[in-house]
Scaffold this motif. Structure first.
Motif, PDB file in Angstrom:
ATOM      1  N   HIS A 130     -44.274  -8.662  51.697  1.00  0.00           N
ATOM      2  CA  HIS A 130     -45.280  -8.837  51.329  1.00  0.00           C
ATOM      3  C   HIS A 130     -45.379 -10.282  50.927  1.00  0.00           C
ATOM      4  CE1 HIS A 130     -47.344  -4.964  50.440  1.00  0.00           C
ATOM      5  NE2 HIS A 130     -48.544  -5.625  50.469  1.00  0.00           N
ATOM      6  N   THR A 131     -44.266 -10.628  50.342  1.00  0.00           N
ATOM      7  CA  THR A 131     -44.073 -12.092  49.855  1.00  0.00           C
ATOM      8  C   THR A 131     -43.895 -12.920  51.579  1.00  0.00           C
ATOM      9  OG1 THR A 131     -43.060 -11.619  47.968  1.00  0.00           O
ATOM     10  CG2 THR A 131     -42.577 -13.832  48.859  1.00  0.00           C
ATOM     11  N   THR A 132     -43.305 -12.441  52.236  1.00  0.00           N
ATOM     12  CA  THR A 132     -43.053 -13.242  53.592  1.00  0.00           C
ATOM     13  C   THR A 132     -44.414 -13.374  54.266  1.00  0.00           C
ATOM     14  OG1 THR A 132     -40.831 -12.221  53.775  1.00  0.00           O
ATOM     15  CG2 THR A 132     -41.955 -13.087  55.819  1.00  0.00           C
ATOM     16  N   ILE A 133     -45.416 -12.409  54.269  1.00  0.00           N
ATOM     17  CA  ILE A 133     -46.531 -12.495  54.878  1.00  0.00           C
ATOM     18  C   ILE A 133     -47.362 -13.431  54.129  1.00  0.00           C
ATOM     19  CG2 ILE A 133     -48.420 -11.184  55.482  1.00  0.00           C
ATOM     20  CD1 ILE A 133     -46.544 -11.045  57.506  1.00  0.00           C
ATOM     21  N   HIS A 134     -47.193 -13.535  52.936  1.00  0.00           N
ATOM     22  CA  HIS A 134     -48.061 -14.279  51.767  1.00  0.00           C
ATOM     23  C   HIS A 134     -47.787 -15.766  52.039  1.00  0.00           C
ATOM     24  CE1 HIS A 134     -49.436 -15.274  47.329  1.00  0.00           C
ATOM     25  NE2 HIS A 134     -50.068 -15.789  48.315  1.00  0.00           N
ATOM     26  N   GLN A 135     -46.432 -16.199  52.389  1.00  0.00           N
ATOM     27  CA  GLN A 135     -46.035 -17.380  52.743  1.00  0.00           C
ATOM     28  C   GLN A 135     -46.651 -18.050  54.104  1.00  0.00           C
ATOM     29  OE1 GLN A 135     -44.360 -19.744  50.982  1.00  0.00           O
ATOM     30  NE2 GLN A 135     -44.140 -18.232  49.369  1.00  0.00           N
ATOM     31  N   ILE A 136     -46.852 -16.706  54.934  1.00  0.00           N
ATOM     32  CA  ILE A 136     -47.799 -17.480  56.313  1.00  0.00           C
ATOM     33  C   ILE A 136     -49.006 -17.548  55.998  1.00  0.00           C
ATOM     34  CG2 ILE A 136     -48.448 -16.446  58.509  1.00  0.00           C
ATOM     35  CD1 ILE A 136     -45.731 -15.000  58.710  1.00  0.00           C
ATOM     36  N   VAL A 137     -49.769 -16.831  55.063  1.00  0.00           N
ATOM     37  CA  VAL A 137     -51.106 -17.032  54.587  1.00  0.00           C
ATOM     38  C   VAL A 137     -51.268 -18.514  53.942  1.00  0.00           C
ATOM     39  CG1 VAL A 137     -52.696 -16.471  52.975  1.00  0.00           C
ATOM     40  CG2 VAL A 137     -51.596 -14.465  53.994  1.00  0.00           C
ATOM     41  N   LYS A 138     -50.359 -18.781  52.967  1.00  0.00           N
ATOM     42  CA  LYS A 138     -50.355 -20.118  52.292  1.00  0.00           C
ATOM     43  C   LYS A 138     -50.198 -21.211  53.377  1.00  0.00           C
ATOM     44  CE  LYS A 138     -47.643 -18.975  49.011  1.00  0.00           C
ATOM     45  NZ  LYS A 138     -46.947 -19.016  47.751  1.00  0.00           N
ATOM     46  N   SER A 139     -49.208 -21.054  54.273  1.00  0.00           N
ATOM     47  CA  SER A 139     -48.744 -22.312  55.162  1.00  0.00           C
ATOM     48  C   SER A 139     -49.625 -22.222  56.280  1.00  0.00           C
ATOM     49  CB  SER A 139     -47.332 -22.233  55.539  1.00  0.00           C
ATOM     50  OG  SER A 139     -47.489 -21.007  56.121  1.00  0.00           O
ATOM     51  N   GLN A 140     -50.109 -21.536  56.709  1.00  0.00           N
ATOM     52  CA  GLN A 140     -50.886 -21.369  58.236  1.00  0.00           C
ATOM     53  C   GLN A 140     -52.270 -20.667  57.914  1.00  0.00           C
ATOM     54  OE1 GLN A 140     -47.038 -19.650  60.490  1.00  0.00           O
ATOM     55  NE2 GLN A 140     -48.619 -20.187  61.599  1.00  0.00           N
ATOM     56  N   MET A 141     -52.687 -19.956  57.211  1.00  0.00           N
ATOM     57  CA  MET A 141     -54.016 -19.537  57.273  1.00  0.00           C
ATOM     58  C   MET A 141     -55.005 -20.178  56.315  1.00  0.00           C
ATOM     59  SD  MET A 141     -56.147 -17.235  58.054  1.00  0.00           S
ATOM     60  CE  MET A 141     -55.417 -15.703  58.931  1.00  0.00           C
ATOM     61  N   VAL A 142     -54.187 -20.799  55.071  1.00  0.00           N
ATOM     62  CA  VAL A 142     -55.213 -21.550  54.247  1.00  0.00           C
ATOM     63  C   VAL A 142     -55.766 -22.769  55.313  1.00  0.00           C
ATOM     64  CG1 VAL A 142     -55.419 -23.214  52.376  1.00  0.00           C
ATOM     65  CG2 VAL A 142     -54.436 -20.727  52.156  1.00  0.00           C
ATOM     66  N   PRO A 143     -54.915 -23.557  55.911  1.00  0.00           N
ATOM     67  CA  PRO A 143     -55.743 -24.573  56.716  1.00  0.00           C
ATOM     68  C   PRO A 143     -56.633 -24.188  57.708  1.00  0.00           C
ATOM     69  CG  PRO A 143     -53.295 -24.616  56.645  1.00  0.00           C
ATOM     70  CD  PRO A 143     -53.575 -23.478  56.001  1.00  0.00           C
ATOM     71  N   LYS A 144     -56.452 -22.943  58.235  1.00  0.00           N
ATOM     72  CA  LYS A 144     -57.760 -22.327  59.236  1.00  0.00           C
ATOM     73  C   LYS A 144     -58.945 -22.298  58.247  1.00  0.00           C
ATOM     74  CE  LYS A 144     -55.475 -21.780  63.140  1.00  0.00           C
ATOM     75  NZ  LYS A 144     -55.800 -22.394  64.329  1.00  0.00           N
ATOM     76  N   VAL A 145     -58.895 -21.692  57.037  1.00  0.00           N
ATOM     77  CA  VAL A 145     -59.902 -21.368  56.316  1.00  0.00           C
ATOM     78  C   VAL A 145     -60.506 -22.715  56.076  1.00  0.00           C
ATOM     79  CG1 VAL A 145     -60.882 -20.541  53.963  1.00  0.00           C
ATOM     80  CG2 VAL A 145     -58.924 -19.255  55.200  1.00  0.00           C
ATOM     81  N   ARG A 146     -59.904 -23.818  55.523  1.00  0.00           N
ATOM     82  CA  ARG A 146     -60.683 -25.093  55.452  1.00  0.00           C
ATOM     83  C   ARG A 146     -61.272 -25.474  56.584  1.00  0.00           C
ATOM     84  NH1 ARG A 146     -59.071 -26.965  50.491  1.00  0.00           N
ATOM     85  NH2 ARG A 146     -56.841 -26.473  49.803  1.00  0.00           N
ATOM     86  N   GLU A 147     -60.823 -25.390  57.750  1.00  0.00           N
ATOM     87  CA  GLU A 147     -61.527 -25.634  59.132  1.00  0.00           C
ATOM     88  C   GLU A 147     -62.812 -25.025  59.087  1.00  0.00           C
ATOM     89  OE1 GLU A 147     -58.961 -24.888  62.470  1.00  0.00           O
ATOM     90  OE2 GLU A 147     -57.625 -26.268  62.041  1.00  0.00           O
ATOM     91  N   VAL A 148     -62.791 -23.702  58.629  1.00  0.00           N
ATOM     92  CA  VAL A 148     -64.129 -22.843  58.632  1.00  0.00           C
ATOM     93  C   VAL A 148     -65.010 -23.677  57.637  1.00  0.00           C
ATOM     94  CG1 VAL A 148     -65.198 -20.531  58.144  1.00  0.00           C
ATOM     95  CG2 VAL A 148     -63.214 -20.852  59.430  1.00  0.00           C
ATOM     96  N   ILE A 149     -64.463 -23.866  56.646  1.00  0.00           N
ATOM     97  CA  ILE A 149     -65.473 -24.506  55.511  1.00  0.00           C
ATOM     98  C   ILE A 149     -66.221 -25.890  55.963  1.00  0.00           C
ATOM     99  CG2 ILE A 149     -65.273 -25.702  53.209  1.00  0.00           C
ATOM    100  CD1 ILE A 149     -63.102 -23.746  52.521  1.00  0.00           C
ATOM    101  N   GLU A 150     -65.182 -26.570  56.621  1.00  0.00           N
ATOM    102  CA  GLU A 150     -65.606 -27.870  57.229  1.00  0.00           C
ATOM    103  C   GLU A 150     -66.836 -27.509  58.285  1.00  0.00           C
ATOM    104  OE1 GLU A 150     -66.485 -31.865  57.911  1.00  0.00           O
ATOM    105  OE2 GLU A 150     -65.106 -31.100  56.341  1.00  0.00           O
ATOM    106  N   GLY A 151     -66.541 -26.626  58.957  1.00  0.00           N
ATOM    107  CA  GLY A 151     -67.626 -26.238  59.927  1.00  0.00           C
ATOM    108  C   GLY A 151     -68.766 -25.862  59.362  1.00  0.00           C
ATOM    109  N   TYR A 152     -68.881 -24.972  58.224  1.00  0.00           N
ATOM    110  CA  TYR A 152     -69.947 -24.690  57.432  1.00  0.00           C
ATOM    111  C   TYR A 152     -70.873 -25.657  57.104  1.00  0.00           C
ATOM    112  CZ  TYR A 152     -72.896 -22.786  53.734  1.00  0.00           C
ATOM    113  OH  TYR A 152     -73.951 -22.415  52.955  1.00  0.00           O
ATOM    114  N   ILE A 153     -70.234 -26.826  56.641  1.00  0.00           N
ATOM    115  CA  ILE A 153     -70.817 -27.929  56.262  1.00  0.00           C
ATOM    116  C   ILE A 153     -71.638 -28.784  57.293  1.00  0.00           C
ATOM    117  CG2 ILE A 153     -70.634 -30.314  54.934  1.00  0.00           C
ATOM    118  CD1 ILE A 153     -68.182 -29.136  53.518  1.00  0.00           C
ATOM    119  N   GLN A 154     -71.030 -28.778  58.482  1.00  0.00           N
ATOM    120  CA  GLN A 154     -71.542 -29.206  59.509  1.00  0.00           C
ATOM    121  C   GLN A 154     -72.701 -28.528  60.021  1.00  0.00           C
ATOM    122  OE1 GLN A 154     -70.965 -32.261  61.024  1.00  0.00           O
ATOM    123  NE2 GLN A 154     -69.674 -32.663  59.268  1.00  0.00           N
TER     124      GLN A 154
END
Length: 344
Positions: A130-154
């Motif tokens: 769980h911790t291993t996958i959680h680290q992938i979420v924090k390092s790689q998935m969170v930036p992807k989520v920010r991209e979607v948020i930026e896309g939402y504003i546009q």
């Protein structure tokens, strides 16, 4: 009645054959709440990343509460939104037999850019995988989520902006750049604009540039740092010395209204017992003009020194604001809680 071609250009109907909202001068609004929820579901569900130790995808939008609207004001697109969103992530490692799960939670509002959104992640169970996958979420998935948020504003600016900005004779579509009201600008932009705001003064017939300056104050309180710090964010304490006239949301981006709306603004930064940065305005200032207030706290062990630095204060209002800080804040706090000490 004005002669043909001699009236106010804002009202010349020939600019639009259907005579609707000529030159986009009138206020118009579109409810973007339902389309926004669909946008989040379409963009988030299925979003995936792959790391060296496993892969993760967003399996569902667990909660999505809030609202959004897009408005036209005098030919400008203005958008408002506030969302509380929880995403469920699911992942696997090469050795895991079951799906590993967790959550991504964040709040959105028009006051913050995508980079300023606080995104929290968690795993549903403890354990190495769980911790291993959680680290992938924090390092790689969170930036992807920010991209979607930026896309939402546009998405709000462009797609829904088309619905409130009607085409004119000179323009086949949106004829103004999307903007946000000054009081709702992202935190990172507020400080940059403090000293360069062009304001509209109702007492004058045309726009003017208001001369602004800085204000620095300091005072000492006979209490520990935490006690005086709480006097600027704790609703109970603030209502005590403001005599019940304080509406406060004590969190970053949270708004406040004091003395029946005489003082309004929002918290930009809250560093416990150390510093508070606020977006702050006085009711009598020109419309949409805000200043930036930084309060710093130094606990000496004997008392606490409070330093205030305020930028973007109208020059004509400096003495009034200086007196107000002592009368309504500093001296009122001392009188209410007994933190008496001489002013520096």
């Amino acid at each position: 009645m004005a002669l043909w071609g001699k009236g106010d250009k804002r009202w010349i109907v020939e600019e639009r054959e259907d005579a609707k909202n000529v030159n986009n001068w009138h206020w118009s609004e579109v409810d973007a709440s339902a389309p926004s929820k669909k946008f989040f579901k379409d963009k988030f569900v299925g979003l995936s990343v792959t790391g060296s130790d496993g892969n993760v995808r967003i399996s569902e939008v667990s909660t999505c509460t809030g609202e959004a609207s897009v408005n036209n004001r005098k030919g400008k697109v203005i958008y408002f939104f506030e969302w509380d969103i929880t995403l469920k992530w699911t992942g696997k490692t090469e050795t895991s037999n079951d799906n590993l799960t967790g959550k991504i939670q964040f709040e959105l509002s028009e006051e913050n850019s995508a980079d300023e959104v606080d995104i929290n992640t968690s795993q549903n169970k403890d354990g190495k995988e769980h911790t291993t996958i959680h680290q992938i979420v924090k390092s790689q998935m969170v930036p992807k989520v920010r991209e979607v948020i930026e896309g939402y504003i546009q998405y709000l600016q462009v797609e829904h902006g088309k619905q409130v900005i009607l085409p004119t004779k000179k323009s086949g579509g949106i004829n103004a750049q999307p903007v946000k009201l000054k009081q709702n600008e992202p935190v990172s932009q507020i400080k940059k604009q403090m000293d360069a705001t062009i304001i509209s003064d109702k007492k004058k017939a045309e726009d003017v540039t208001c001369k602004r300056t800085d204000l620095t104050l300091s005072d000492t309180f006979q209490c520990c740092g935490e006690d005086i710090f709480q006097c600027f964010i704790n609703p109970v304490k603030m209502n005590a010395y403001f005599h019940g006239s304080a509406e406060v949301d004590p969190r970053e981006s949270g708004k406040f209204s004091l003395l029946g709306g005489t003082i309004t603004g929002s918290y930009l930064e809250i560093q416990p017992n150390t510093q508070i940065v606020m977006h702050w305005r006085f009711k009598d200032w020109p419309e949409e003009m805000y200043s930036s207030v930084t309060l710093s706290f130094k606990d000496t062990g004997v008392n606490t020194e409070v330093s205030l630095h305020q930028t973007g204060v109208p020059k004509y209002s400096v003495d009034q604001i200086r007196q107000g800080w002592f009368r309504y804040y500093f001296n009122a706090i001392k009188a209410t809680f007994g933190y008496t000490s001489g002013c520096l």
